[in-house]
Design an enzyme around this catalytic site. Sequence first.
Site, PDB file in Angstrom:
ATOM      1  N   GLY A 175      35.698  -6.329  12.861  1.00 21.48           N
ATOM      2  CA  GLY A 175      34.240  -6.278  12.894  1.00 21.48           C
ATOM      3  C   GLY A 175      33.697  -4.884  12.600  1.00 21.48           C
ATOM      4  O   GLY A 175      32.511  -4.717  12.330  1.00 21.48           O
ATOM      5  N   GLN A 190      40.253 -18.840  14.469  1.00 23.26           N
ATOM      6  CA  GLN A 190      39.520 -17.569  14.476  1.00 23.26           C
ATOM      7  C   GLN A 190      39.790 -16.712  15.711  1.00 23.26           C
ATOM      8  O   GLN A 190      39.681 -15.492  15.664  1.00 23.26           O
ATOM      9  CB  GLN A 190      38.018 -17.833  14.328  1.00 23.26           C
ATOM     10  N   SER A 218      39.743  -8.667   9.850  1.00 16.45           N
ATOM     11  CA  SER A 218      39.211  -9.797  10.620  1.00 16.45           C
ATOM     12  C   SER A 218      40.003 -11.072  10.363  1.00 16.45           C
ATOM     13  O   SER A 218      40.889 -11.124   9.514  1.00 16.45           O
ATOM     14  CB  SER A 218      37.749 -10.007  10.265  1.00 16.45           C
ATOM     15  N   CYS A 219      39.651 -12.116  11.095  1.00 16.26           N
ATOM     16  CA  CYS A 219      40.406 -13.372  11.057  1.00 16.26           C
ATOM     17  C   CYS A 219      40.491 -13.948   9.650  1.00 16.26           C
ATOM     18  O   CYS A 219      41.569 -14.290   9.171  1.00 16.26           O
ATOM     19  CB  CYS A 219      39.812 -14.386  12.035  1.00 16.26           C
ATOM     20  N   ASN A 220      39.346 -14.069   8.968  1.00 20.80           N
ATOM     21  CA  ASN A 220      39.382 -14.656   7.633  1.00 20.80           C
ATOM     22  C   ASN A 220      40.152 -13.776   6.657  1.00 20.80           C
ATOM     23  O   ASN A 220      40.945 -14.273   5.856  1.00 20.80           O
ATOM     24  CB  ASN A 220      37.955 -14.886   7.118  1.00 20.80           C
ATOM     25  N   THR A 261      37.229 -12.169  23.707  1.00 18.41           N
ATOM     26  CA  THR A 261      38.017 -13.169  22.976  1.00 18.41           C
ATOM     27  C   THR A 261      39.318 -12.580  22.440  1.00 18.41           C
ATOM     28  O   THR A 261      40.396 -13.160  22.629  1.00 18.41           O
ATOM     29  CB  THR A 261      37.169 -13.733  21.818  1.00 18.41           C
ATOM     30  N   ILE A 262      39.247 -11.442  21.772  1.00 13.08           N
ATOM     31  CA  ILE A 262      40.462 -10.837  21.226  1.00 13.08           C
ATOM     32  C   ILE A 262      41.199 -10.044  22.305  1.00 13.08           C
ATOM     33  O   ILE A 262      42.407 -10.153  22.466  1.00 13.08           O
ATOM     34  CB  ILE A 262      40.123  -9.930  20.024  1.00 13.08           C
ATOM     35  N   HIS A 304      33.870 -10.688   2.782  1.00 17.66           N
ATOM     36  CA  HIS A 304      35.293 -11.008   2.878  1.00 17.66           C
ATOM     37  C   HIS A 304      36.078 -10.579   1.645  1.00 17.66           C
ATOM     38  O   HIS A 304      37.225 -10.139   1.751  1.00 17.66           O
ATOM     39  CB  HIS A 304      35.467 -12.504   3.136  1.00 17.66           C
ATOM     40  N   ARG A 314      33.082 -21.349  11.195  1.00 18.68           N
ATOM     41  CA  ARG A 314      32.604 -22.000  12.416  1.00 18.68           C
ATOM     42  C   ARG A 314      31.358 -21.240  12.848  1.00 18.68           C
ATOM     43  O   ARG A 314      31.263 -20.035  12.654  1.00 18.68           O
ATOM     44  CB  ARG A 314      33.698 -22.031  13.479  1.00 18.68           C
ATOM     45  N   HIS A 320      37.662 -21.711  11.113  1.00 15.24           N
ATOM     46  CA  HIS A 320      37.151 -21.541   9.764  1.00 15.24           C
ATOM     47  C   HIS A 320      37.990 -22.413   8.832  1.00 15.24           C
ATOM     48  O   HIS A 320      39.223 -22.415   8.925  1.00 15.24           O
ATOM     49  CB  HIS A 320      37.284 -20.087   9.314  1.00 15.24           C
TER      50      HIS A 320
END
Lengths: 339, 339, 339, 339
Positions: C109, C294, C138-140, C10-11, C190, C167, C216
């Site tokens: 991660g 995300q 990370s994304c958040n 994905t990334i 987070h 999500r 998210h």
Amino acid sequence: MNICVNGYGTIGKRVAEALSAHPKLRLVGASKYTPDQDARLANIKGIRLFVPSESIKNFESKGIAVSGSVDDMIAQADLVIDASSDGKGLANKNGVYLPRSKPALFQGGESEDIAEMSFNARSNFDAAKGKRYVRVVSCNTTAYCRLLKPLAEHYTIKHVDAFLIRRGADPNDAKGSALNAVEWKAKSHHAHDVQTVIPAISIASTAFKVPHTIAHINSMSIQFDEVPSKDAIAELFSKESRVAMLNSATTSAQIMEAARDIGVKRYDTYAVSLLMNTLQVNGNSAFMSFFVPQESIVVPENVDAVCAHFGMGKQESMKITDDLLGIGRIKKELEAVFA
Amino acid sequence: MNICVNGYGTIGKRVAEALSAHPKLRLVGASKYTPDQDARLANIKGIRLFVPSESIKNFESKGIAVSGSVDDMIAQADLVIDASSDGKGLANKNGVYLPRSKPALFQGGESEDIAEMSFNARSNFDAAKGKRYVRVVSCNTTAYCRLLKPLAEHYTIKHVDAFLIRRGADPNDAKGSALNAVEWKAKSHHAHDVQTVIPAISIASTAFKVPHTIAHINSMSIQFDEVPSKDAIAELFSKESRVAMLNSATTSAQIMEAARDIGVKRYDTYAVSLLMNTLQVNGNSAFMSFFVPQESIVVPENVDAVCAHFGMGKQESMKITDDLLGIGRIKKELEAVFA
Amino acid sequence: MNICVNGYGTIGKRVAEALSAHPKLRLVGASKYTPDQDARLANIKGIRLFVPSESIKNFESKGIAVSGSVDDMIAQADLVIDASSDGKGLANKNGVYLPRSKPALFQGGESEDIAEMSFNARSNFDAAKGKRYVRVVSCNTTAYCRLLKPLAEHYTIKHVDAFLIRRGADPNDAKGSALNAVEWKAKSHHAHDVQTVIPAISIASTAFKVPHTIAHINSMSIQFDEVPSKDAIAELFSKESRVAMLNSATTSAQIMEAARDIGVKRYDTYAVSLLMNTLQVNGNSAFMSFFVPQESIVVPENVDAVCAHFGMGKQESMKITDDLLGIGRIKKELEAVFA
Amino acid sequence: MNICVNGYGTIGKRVAEALSAHPKLRLVGASKYTPDQDARLANIKGIRLFVPSESIKNFESKGIAVSGSVDDMIAQADLVIDASSDGKGLANKNGVYLPRSKPALFQGGESEDIAEMSFNARSNFDAAKGKRYVRVVSCNTTAYCRLLKPLAEHYTIKHVDAFLIRRGADPNDAKGSALNAVEWKAKSHHAHDVQTVIPAISIASTAFKVPHTIAHINSMSIQFDEVPSKDAIAELFSKESRVAMLNSATTSAQIMEAARDIGVKRYDTYAVSLLMNTLQVNGNSAFMSFFVPQESIVVPENVDAVCAHFGMGKQESMKITDDLLGIGRIKKELEAVFA
């Protein structure tokens, strides 16, 4: 007849409860391997709990009452119902049941050659008598057998195309299927699985998995020599205690809601519900869809397989099981709600 | 050839964009009836917007640029593509198009008798020439026609059983289907709809709706006089520009992901994707499943219906449309990803 | 500056594409460990593929073109972007990067102590200069940093309560979360993760996971010494190139639909979208929610981390990255659609 | 005391069943306006059914037994519980109850000014005595009141930030929310609704809707003058019969599963479940999340509102209601499962 249940998950907890209320069988208890919520549940429900001997202290330190070791449980039982997760049954057979010469029932997640026969009460009850190892077929296969066996007794079936819309996961599964997606599996194992019970039948199956939790919604397109009328089909299944015929349901959610409303425990319906408004005939083939309560449909089959093993008669066993689980009332009331 | 699009929703916005890039057609603009996000989108994309004359001030007060009234738009057009919500097309026909003697195309949500013919480019392109009112059939029907027409040209089809797993709603629908449930509709309209395009075919259909948004996953069990081999089927569809053959896909999400990855706008794939791993033959019947991109599959059909109306040749029109939308590249790259 | 991407999921696939278009960096290629659809995708997109040396024949036998071994790839690179699945980064660092004295970037991660610093371009770009090991958060966490850093520069933040609706899975994940359920995680990681980037901030977080795939949807309740007005907040974020302010959006699906409509590749928006209609002030605290894409939000951060490592200036790097990915247009058009 | 229930949907059917078992009240019956599955259900359950006089023949022609007209039902009742769909209560009040001088209870979907007071048993039971029109507040508001009232009695609450993750639809709703999306509603009505019951409290709320059906998962961040310890909170709620404290649950599905397993009818838990593992304290504020069974939580409140209207004492009424519905056992067993 002392029975124990090895594994206390979705199937194990239901079967253990059924057995504990059976007039002719005695439940020794059920096993747990992790001290989780299901272990606490067993305590609340008064199901005697057996755990690996090395885990007894751990369970007890968490306030969970334990009645002994898994070895104790198996020693006290005349028959083990193996309700472990898919694929662990074979290790249990080789590592535990065979060395102890203990007869056992397995679930449909196991491969067919784990047992001497694959069992469906309606289709081949008597064949289980005295068998040491019996496999109760899976939820979808059970549903197909309950419908196809009566049809095959009265009509010549040339071929069945089976089409499954499977639920993605059980309500309590942490994972299970892709979100917001449909998955497919061509030539799914279900067709062959039906043949382990009804060998003569020609059947093919394709399975789709969708993101919901309530029930499998399956369909069959059956080619007959001479296709029966809708009335004849209704007449035929009216005699089947584990087949409900629903006229007006249009979603799986309605059936679950009705089960909740009529006060069915866990909304478990045990019966396969034939969706009569999907029934249609084209030439010599009939199409019909049905609702499969994936968590509960094999519970009566497990109870009957025990009785069959011990030599009880088919009619007596199925009658006791149906009464025990209230299947007669469920069939009658669901049919009335969806009249 | 001046074309306008009446309605700027899921289909309308896609068709308007396609027409605005067409080398032989001129887009007058599209209509909007509420000053919402889609209206702002049209401004951003440079699609000229026409609104009810009494609403012009309201749109403008919200900062939305308007090019004139809906009446202006229709007056400037030689043909209207009606892309209004289901069932409103008839009111538009009677209230707007007929009084102005304006030819119009309608969408598959309308009843078949709104138009002189039901249209699928592959199946009956030439019949639309000069017709004043043409209905482009719906997404699922379009997919069935694209697959059945080539098969019917080469083989004798005795009967088709169609089985639809419909998406519950489009990605942006606020409502659409029961959550966590499967709905069913026996004898769905799709079978008859196919017959409005391919009259001779014997077909029945059953539709199920499930809670996801990506695509319809449909299946057919086709009875042939002589069933074609898998290779013959692959050979046949290799020539169809709007049918992609995917060998290794196993979920709808993978196909959407691939469309995103190869840089397809809106992940619209336009083609119907035949899922080759579902293909199986039983006796004289063949089973196959396919992925229907519900938002985009009718876009090329609308463009072709316009060209057919104006008398363009079938091959030329379909070639221009395919190039316009990049369908050739999409087919090729999807097939490569899922080789 | 030669960069390689270890892992093409994905990334990885997004970062590899971004780097391949970067005017000052050169992409060596990306690695794959299984010959699946993503490997075929890399071929289609012209991303050079490197695989374990023992797997080269296997890939090639499946028709997938390979440019060399993973070892070759790493040898040719001045810096590795590790885009492997959660938790594998540490094994890669110890087994591959450290022995070869190769600098590397890791993803969020991984645990924070895998690297000398945790990176967010807006918050601490310059600190990455010359660091051998950098973790892109990370994304958040990236979204929280993009919003909190500008606020903290202008106002005194006393405490932040963060509330995440995550999500359940990415669109293409085969599994990911319970169907039809909400999961919760108190004291989620987070909050601490934000502190690895902005050490002085007081923050707590609670995370909920729900069964959808789009984005998210996070919220913050921020206690200020003196709470800024809505206008001041809007003024502040108008200057942030990676924060879009959407006035009228009310569902995550609308934002995804708009991204599709304006022609954003993969509907990746890169920016965090602040949902202005959720903004409210109570006493000295302000509440606001935001949409976190995300899959794509960390892509520009990875590109910037590379540039920061090599000593490029912050403004120049972020400007190049924004232009490369079209983030300026995305911000402008999303804000126009949801004006 | 003769009571009737006008409307036999999600709330009406539950309240009617509860009243029919109440030792001090007599259920006249319930009304139905369409001859659907719920009407058949009422027959099965022995709830007397009243329908519009002009519809009696239609119901009877479908085999549904009818006990009289809606007018008959209301004439026989001393009090009407209006359980009609949102917004119809006002029309019923003006058209039916006021002209007949009939006292009535309304549900939380109605506007607060339909009634003389808004009711929550724990918070303001006594105020309902003799009131002709009482509104039982909605499911979420009921949950907030049950938790905030005890806290406010023992601690000084300065402000509450409420954060709701709402289920998209009830299990049997045909439609209800966007699939695969999160919806948000800033400044939701819930905060003010709490103030209709506990006027002095400072509270703000934001609501999110997600695509699942099981329960609302709500949270509060409460600012105190002096924040209570976790033990003090546990001690406080141990005395509340309608608040269960669950230590180890981590998903809504687990709670539903436990309710099914312990044999709770319809898996209705009536109690609000406080999720103790989410409880955390930051400075003077405490954060906590809770599970709201949206279909059943207002059932005991409706029964108590009837008793309050007729002047029964608060303790006696709540004790009878709790026993009637088995809430004490549910609290105890859920707490044991999630110990």
